[in-house]
Scaffold this active site. Structure first.
Site, mmCIF file in Angstrom:
data_model
loop_
_atom_site.group_PDB
_atom_site.id
_atom_site.type_symbol
_atom_site.label_atom_id
_atom_site.label_comp_id
_atom_site.label_asym_id
_atom_site.label_seq_id
_atom_site.Cartn_x
_atom_site.Cartn_y
_atom_site.Cartn_z
ATOM 1 N N GLU A 179 0.799 -1.237 0.000
ATOM 2 C CA GLU A 179 0.000 0.000 0.000
ATOM 3 C C GLU A 179 0.828 1.281 0.000
ATOM 4 O O GLU A 179 0.632 2.169 0.835
ATOM 5 C CB GLU A 179 -1.005 -0.011 1.160
ATOM 6 C CG GLU A 179 -2.022 -1.132 1.017
ATOM 7 C CD GLU A 179 -3.256 -0.972 1.889
ATOM 8 O OE1 GLU A 179 -3.324 -0.058 2.716
ATOM 9 O OE2 GLU A 179 -4.184 -1.798 1.719
ATOM 10 N N GLU A 229 -5.229 -8.713 0.304
ATOM 11 C CA GLU A 229 -6.056 -8.372 1.475
ATOM 12 C C GLU A 229 -7.495 -8.160 1.029
ATOM 13 O O GLU A 229 -7.739 -7.592 -0.050
ATOM 14 C CB GLU A 229 -5.572 -7.086 2.172
ATOM 15 C CG GLU A 229 -4.274 -7.239 2.917
ATOM 16 C CD GLU A 229 -3.813 -5.959 3.624
ATOM 17 O OE1 GLU A 229 -4.677 -5.181 4.092
ATOM 18 O OE2 GLU A 229 -2.591 -5.753 3.688
HETATM 19 C C1 BG6 Z 1 -4.621 -2.193 4.848
HETATM 20 C C2 BG6 Z 1 -3.280 -2.510 5.441
HETATM 21 O O1 BG6 Z 1 -4.680 -0.816 4.674
HETATM 22 O O2 BG6 Z 1 -5.767 -2.486 5.542
HETATM 23 C C3 BG6 Z 1 -3.310 -3.310 6.713
HETATM 24 O O3 BG6 Z 1 -2.419 -3.083 4.502
HETATM 25 C C4 BG6 Z 1 -4.507 -2.911 7.527
HETATM 26 O O4 BG6 Z 1 -2.097 -3.131 7.381
HETATM 27 C C5 BG6 Z 1 -5.765 -3.239 6.740
HETATM 28 O O5 BG6 Z 1 -4.558 -3.463 8.798
HETATM 29 C C6 BG6 Z 1 -7.046 -2.924 7.464
HETATM 30 O O6 BG6 Z 1 -7.049 -1.591 7.834
HETATM 31 P P1 BG6 Z 1 -7.239 -1.139 9.347
HETATM 32 O O7 BG6 Z 1 -7.007 0.329 9.325
HETATM 33 O O8 BG6 Z 1 -8.624 -1.504 9.708
HETATM 34 O O9 BG6 Z 1 -6.232 -1.886 10.147
#
Ligand code: BG6
Length: 461
Positions: free
Chosen positions: A162, A361
């Site tokens: 990211e 993800e």
């Molecule tokens: C992504 C990241 O932005 O989303 C992760 O790569 C992150 O590190 C995930 O944990 C979920 O976002 P958040 O802010 O809910 O942890």
């Protein structure tokens, strides 16, 4: 093969990142990263212990194996390998990842390694971090060590997680700098770092694959008013295509470049930079998807606040403003849920770049509760993931070449800026933001559900 099935060797996986799951923040020679020193608001956990995966990785991998994972996407903490970001190698850090990788291989789980996931060594930050071009050399040296030490077993690599969120939502991610101009200079250095890492990987591990992992959310226009369409195109360019055009084609997206020029924030590019960037050819596109985003034309006399995060788009003054999408529901944490947007995004990325895709993800952060009998009924997570996998299947039938799917997250961990209460895992970790408790692992209902999804290769959702 029926068009509605996943490939036989589809990488059903799950993801984590080092600074969010490992803990042991100062053990066995590890140096501090920017995540270890950032200001944490009251009531939210720091990253010192996390899920204590550092000590419990064998127990966790046993559970991943029971879950049926074919792949595990994790990141390596740069500060375990080089406590100061450069200089002496910390062999104890190397040993930890040797053991982790061996354990995965023993359980027939393919390691998918992210080289850099938000955790810049603090010692490098003190010297200017990504604003300083010498950080690129330190990164390359770190990559070289990873490729040399782990390349015999790790054939799937992800350069930088990211990068677009580090630039667009630096506050939420923990990488803030003074000005937008400086951020876009850092962006340029990160592009160079990723390109050089891609080339080095190909040189040192010829049978490995490597690609970038931005957060890609297709941007919808609020209405069919042409002004909204222009706003959405601009947002798509600066949030999504800038990053993938650079990784795949090695050129700045023209709409994004125009945006930077108008704001006088375009980076300085040295002779030879673009040749390096365009020489790197990723083998796949890894991307993270949580939701779509909706924007409209920028309204006059509107001052935007700074309350956005990865999935909450506030806007860019003079260009576009974020808006809600009345067709979508929200998660507990205010992120829109858009499974169809996943298919839209997959189609668009495939159409633009014609490369295999691995989803690194996708998931829903929620307040999970343990019932009196010890069960955790996270039906909302099953609902979210099954609707997204359904759309992934449809994207495959559209002809999108998807090679793997790694939801966030394999196990509960600490969110980027909302602490432990925002849980994502298939495996519950018994702790709270302010109380470590016994860190016991408990399989959630979604664990058993995902187990069936994997064993049926995505047929049973
Ligand atoms: C992504 C990241 O932005 O989303 C992760 O790569 C992150 O590190 C995930 O944990 C979920 O976002 P958040 O802010 O809910 O942890």
């Amino acid at each position: 093969m029926s068009k509605h099935t996943f490939k036989k060797d589809f990488l059903w996986g799950a993801s984590t990142s080092a600074y969010q799951v490992e803990g042991a923040y100062n053990l066995d020679g590890k140096g501090l990263s920017i995540q270890d020193v950032k200001d944490i608001p009251d009531g939210i956990s720091d990253f010192k212990v996390c899920s204590d995966h550092y000590h419990k990785f064998k127990e966790d991998i046993k559970l991943f194996s029971e879950l049926g994972l074919k792949g595990y996407r994790f990141s390596i903490a740069w500060t375990r390998i080089f406590p100061n970001g450069e200089g002496e190698i910390n062999e104890k850090g190397i040993l930890f990842y040797h053991n982790l990788i061996d354990e995965l291989v023993k359980h027939h789980i393919t390691p998918i390694v992210t080289i850099y996931h938000f955790d810049l060594p603090y010692e490098l930050e003190k010297k200017g971090g990504w604003s300083n071009r010498s950080t690129i050399d330190a990164f390359l040296n770190y990559c070289k060590v990873l490729f040399e030490r782990f390349g015999d077993r790790v054939k799937h690599w992800v350069t930088i997680n990211e990068q677009n969120m580090m630039i667009l939502h630096s506050g939420a991610i923990g990488t803030s700098v003074n000005s937008q101009k400086e951020l876009y200079q850092q962006n340029h250095h990160l592009f160079l770092a990723a390109a050089r890492a891609t080339n080095l990987c190909h040189q040192l591990i010829p049978d490995a694959k490597i690609g970038p992992a931005p957060n890609i959310s297709y941007i919808y226009p609020k209405t069919c008013n042409p002004n909204d369409i222009i706003a959405a195109q601009t947002c798509n360019a600066i949030r999504n295509w800038l990053y993938l055009d650079m990784a795949v084609h090695g050129r700045y997206n023209n709409i994004a470049w125009d945006f930077m020029k108008k704001k006088k924030i375009e980076p300085a590019i040295l002779v030879g930079d673009m040749e390096i960037i365009s020489s790197a050819k990723p083998d796949y596109i890894a991307f993270n998807y949580y939701s779509s985003i909706t924007v409209k034309a920028y309204g006059e006399n509107i001052i935007l606040d700074d309350t956005g995060d990865q999935q909450i788009e506030v806007g860019e003054e003079g260009f576009f403003m974020g808006d809600d999408n009345e067709y979508l529901e929200l998660s507990d944490f205010g992120w829109e849920i858009d499974p169809l947007g996943f298919r839209v995004t997959l189609r668009e990325v495939s159409d633009r770049y014609h490369l295999p895709i691995i989803i690194t993800e996708n998931g829903i952060g929620a307040y999970d509760k343990v019932n009196l009998d010890g069960s955790i009924e996270d039906d909302y997570r099953i609902d979210y993931l099954s609707r997204h996998i359904e759309q992934l299947k449809l994207a495959v039938s559209d002809g999108v070449d998807v090679i793997g799917y790694c939801p966030w997250s394999a196990i509960d961990l600490i969110s980027t800026h909302q602490g432990f209460k925002k849980r994502y895992g298939f495996i519950y970790v018994n702790r709270e933001d302010n109380q470590l408790k016994d860190l016991k692992r408990i399989k959630k209902k979604s664990f058993y559900w995902y187990q069936k999804v994997i064993s049926s290769n995505g047929k049973e959702l």
